[in-house]
Design a protein around this motif. Structure first.
Motif, PDB file in Angstrom:
ATOM      1  N   PRO A  44       0.751  -1.157  -0.024  1.00  0.00           N
ATOM      2  CA  PRO A  44       0.087  -0.044  -0.034  1.00  0.00           C
ATOM      3  C   PRO A  44       0.843   1.114   0.033  1.00  0.00           C
ATOM      4  CG  PRO A  44      -0.967  -1.435   1.296  1.00  0.00           C
ATOM      5  CD  PRO A  44       0.262  -2.267   1.118  1.00  0.00           C
ATOM      6  N   LEU A  45       1.953   1.298   0.808  1.00  0.00           N
ATOM      7  CA  LEU A  45       2.938   2.205   0.826  1.00  0.00           C
ATOM      8  C   LEU A  45       3.599   2.596  -0.525  1.00  0.00           C
ATOM      9  CD1 LEU A  45       4.505   2.098   4.271  1.00  0.00           C
ATOM     10  CD2 LEU A  45       2.438   3.686   3.520  1.00  0.00           C
ATOM     11  N   TYR A  46       3.910   1.537  -1.350  1.00  0.00           N
ATOM     12  CA  TYR A  46       4.220   1.599  -2.767  1.00  0.00           C
ATOM     13  C   TYR A  46       3.302   2.166  -3.647  1.00  0.00           C
ATOM     14  CZ  TYR A  46       6.279  -0.030  -7.329  1.00  0.00           C
ATOM     15  OH  TYR A  46       6.570   0.143  -8.530  1.00  0.00           O
ATOM     16  N   GLN A  78       8.218   6.207  18.380  1.00  0.00           N
ATOM     17  CA  GLN A  78       6.751   6.970  18.119  1.00  0.00           C
ATOM     18  C   GLN A  78       5.932   5.881  18.396  1.00  0.00           C
ATOM     19  OE1 GLN A  78       7.409   9.339  14.788  1.00  0.00           O
ATOM     20  NE2 GLN A  78       9.602   9.475  14.833  1.00  0.00           N
ATOM     21  N   ALA A  79       5.967   4.766  17.757  1.00  0.00           N
ATOM     22  CA  ALA A  79       4.998   3.802  17.567  1.00  0.00           C
ATOM     23  C   ALA A  79       4.414   3.370  19.217  1.00  0.00           C
ATOM     24  CB  ALA A  79       5.423   2.359  17.281  1.00  0.00           C
ATOM     25  N   LYS A  80       5.313   3.377  20.210  1.00  0.00           N
ATOM     26  CA  LYS A  80       4.799   3.131  21.496  1.00  0.00           C
ATOM     27  C   LYS A  80       3.979   4.284  22.115  1.00  0.00           C
ATOM     28  CE  LYS A  80       9.251   0.705  22.689  1.00  0.00           C
ATOM     29  NZ  LYS A  80      10.248   0.563  23.613  1.00  0.00           N
ATOM     30  N   SER A  81       4.445   5.586  21.499  1.00  0.00           N
ATOM     31  CA  SER A  81       3.610   6.638  22.180  1.00  0.00           C
ATOM     32  C   SER A  81       2.379   6.741  21.227  1.00  0.00           C
ATOM     33  CB  SER A  81       4.525   7.924  22.281  1.00  0.00           C
ATOM     34  OG  SER A  81       4.865   8.067  20.879  1.00  0.00           O
ATOM     35  N   SER A  82       2.158   6.736  19.979  1.00  0.00           N
ATOM     36  CA  SER A  82       1.389   7.237  19.140  1.00  0.00           C
ATOM     37  C   SER A  82       0.187   6.227  18.815  1.00  0.00           C
ATOM     38  CB  SER A  82       1.948   7.333  17.578  1.00  0.00           C
ATOM     39  OG  SER A  82       2.939   8.313  17.555  1.00  0.00           O
ATOM     40  N   ARG A  83       0.551   4.932  19.000  1.00  0.00           N
ATOM     41  CA  ARG A  83      -0.620   3.977  18.977  1.00  0.00           C
ATOM     42  C   ARG A  83      -1.464   4.229  17.817  1.00  0.00           C
ATOM     43  NH1 ARG A  83       1.271  -0.850  20.775  1.00  0.00           N
ATOM     44  NH2 ARG A  83       2.574  -0.745  22.484  1.00  0.00           N
ATOM     45  N   GLY A  84      -2.804   4.250  18.121  1.00  0.00           N
ATOM     46  CA  GLY A  84      -3.814   4.587  17.148  1.00  0.00           C
ATOM     47  C   GLY A  84      -3.951   3.319  16.249  1.00  0.00           C
ATOM     48  N   ARG A  85      -4.437   3.566  15.138  1.00  0.00           N
ATOM     49  CA  ARG A  85      -4.487   2.690  13.958  1.00  0.00           C
ATOM     50  C   ARG A  85      -3.052   2.545  13.124  1.00  0.00           C
ATOM     51  NH1 ARG A  85      -9.604   4.507  14.811  1.00  0.00           N
ATOM     52  NH2 ARG A  85     -11.319   3.136  14.425  1.00  0.00           N
ATOM     53  N   LEU A  86      -2.549   1.313  12.901  1.00  0.00           N
ATOM     54  CA  LEU A  86      -1.523   1.014  12.183  1.00  0.00           C
ATOM     55  C   LEU A  86      -1.655   1.759  10.778  1.00  0.00           C
ATOM     56  CD1 LEU A  86       1.352   0.048  12.049  1.00  0.00           C
ATOM     57  CD2 LEU A  86       0.402  -2.136  11.325  1.00  0.00           C
ATOM     58  N   ARG A  87      -2.585   1.540   9.967  1.00  0.00           N
ATOM     59  CA  ARG A  87      -2.982   2.134   8.798  1.00  0.00           C
ATOM     60  C   ARG A  87      -2.491   3.676   8.667  1.00  0.00           C
ATOM     61  NH1 ARG A  87      -7.528   4.583   7.508  1.00  0.00           N
ATOM     62  NH2 ARG A  87      -8.693   3.625   9.281  1.00  0.00           N
ATOM     63  N   ARG A  92       0.743   8.332   7.696  1.00  0.00           N
ATOM     64  CA  ARG A  92       1.387   9.671   8.233  1.00  0.00           C
ATOM     65  C   ARG A  92       2.957   9.879   8.399  1.00  0.00           C
ATOM     66  NH1 ARG A  92      -0.677   9.624  12.750  1.00  0.00           N
ATOM     67  NH2 ARG A  92       0.741   8.991  13.806  1.00  0.00           N
ATOM     68  N   CYS A  93       3.419   8.680   9.023  1.00  0.00           N
ATOM     69  CA  CYS A  93       4.933   8.545   8.999  1.00  0.00           C
ATOM     70  C   CYS A  93       5.499   8.587   7.389  1.00  0.00           C
ATOM     71  CB  CYS A  93       5.481   7.392   9.592  1.00  0.00           C
ATOM     72  SG  CYS A  93       4.823   7.707  11.476  1.00  0.00           S
ATOM     73  N   PHE A  94       4.905   7.816   6.670  1.00  0.00           N
ATOM     74  CA  PHE A  94       5.301   7.816   5.260  1.00  0.00           C
ATOM     75  C   PHE A  94       5.255   9.103   4.427  1.00  0.00           C
ATOM     76  CE2 PHE A  94       5.160   5.815   0.883  1.00  0.00           C
ATOM     77  CZ  PHE A  94       6.513   5.404   0.635  1.00  0.00           C
ATOM     78  N   MET A  98       8.388  11.053   2.788  1.00  0.00           N
ATOM     79  CA  MET A  98       8.428  11.523   1.624  1.00  0.00           C
ATOM     80  C   MET A  98       9.055  12.982   1.488  1.00  0.00           C
ATOM     81  SD  MET A  98       5.642   9.115  -0.409  1.00  0.00           S
ATOM     82  CE  MET A  98       6.015  10.014  -1.992  1.00  0.00           C
ATOM     83  N   ALA A  99       8.263  13.821   2.166  1.00  0.00           N
ATOM     84  CA  ALA A  99       8.523  15.128   2.459  1.00  0.00           C
ATOM     85  C   ALA A  99       9.934  15.613   2.694  1.00  0.00           C
ATOM     86  CB  ALA A  99       7.557  15.826   3.178  1.00  0.00           C
TER      87      ALA A  99
END
Length: 241
Positions: A44-46, A78-87, A92-94, A98-99
């Motif tokens: 999906p990121l590709y 960041q993953a430990k603190s952000s959690r939420g939906r992995l999707r 957001r991170c990708f 890219m920016a």
């Protein structure tokens, strides 16, 4: 619909280990966790990178470099603190990645070293060609690719379980009947091919759909931070189509 939840009541046990756990385990250099995570979510990121106008090689490089960053321990915090939906976390991170000017003077040249994720560009482009292309945004295309990837993984996992039980023939005979309301005809031929009665073939199809829905829910459960989010994520993914 393939995205409909199963009939089982929502369970309230302690939230089990999920893909988030794999993200964190990958930071401990767990090769199985690293490989599982990368291969589960790279496509999906590709798609997103290609939809934003990146060429094949740039999209491949970006996706590989992102997972190299993703699996670095400083990033995993960041993953430990952000959690939420992995999707949403990954997109957001990708997008932020890219920016950035990711091709820095200190980065390795293309082809040097061993990337965290090996991408078969030809295979990726063949799969991308099968994705519907309209006037949708890159974000929507990412989410649709995400949903289709979950469906593909659910089918693969279901097939593996039938194969392990010695029921490969049953799975392949009924695969076109995975979704509710699909293939309501043809059970007589399926029954004859399997050497069972037509009611037995219909019941086998019912059980296949039931197991498919649960398998899909299990995969979705692996991408959220709380069990209560499963239903809303199912509804969101259904809405994409």
């Amino acid at each position: 619909s393939a995205m409909e939840p199963g009939d089982d009541q929502k369970q309230h046990e302690t939230f089990p280990p999920t893909r988030w756990s794999l993200v964190l385990d990958a930071g401990e250099d767990d090769p199985v966790a690293r490989a599982t995570f990368c291969h589960a979510y790279w496509f999906p990121l590709y798609c997103y990178a290609r939809r934003t106008g990146k060429g094949v090689e740039d999209a491949e490089d970006l996706t590989q470099a992102f997972f190299e960053r993703m699996l670095a321990r400083d990033f995993l915090a960041q993953a430990k603190s952000s959690r939420g939906r992995l999707r949403t976390f990954l997109l957001r991170c990708f997008a932020n990645f890219m920016a950035e000017q990711w091709r820095r003077d200190t980065s390795q040249k293309r082809g040097a070293g061993k990337p965290a994720l090996a991408i078969d560009a030809l295979s990726a482009e063949e799969r991308l060609a099968l994705e519907p292309h309209d006037t949708s945004t890159p974000e929507l295309e990412f989410e649709r690719a995400w949903a289709r990837e979950l469906l593909r993984q659910a089918v693969d996992r279901l097939e593996a379980s039938y194969q392990a039980a010695g029921n490969t023939a049953v799975f392949h005979a009924l695969r076109d009947h995975l979704t509710d309301g699909s293939g309501e005809t043809g059970y007589d031929g399926i029954a004859a091919g399997l050497g069972i009665s037509e009611p037995a073939a219909r019941f086998a199809a019912f059980k296949l759909r039931q197991r498919y829905r649960q398998t899909l829910r299990d995969l979705i459960r692996d991408t959220v931070a709380d069990l209560d989010e499963v239903e809303s994520e199912v509804a969101h993914l259904r809405g994409l189509f």
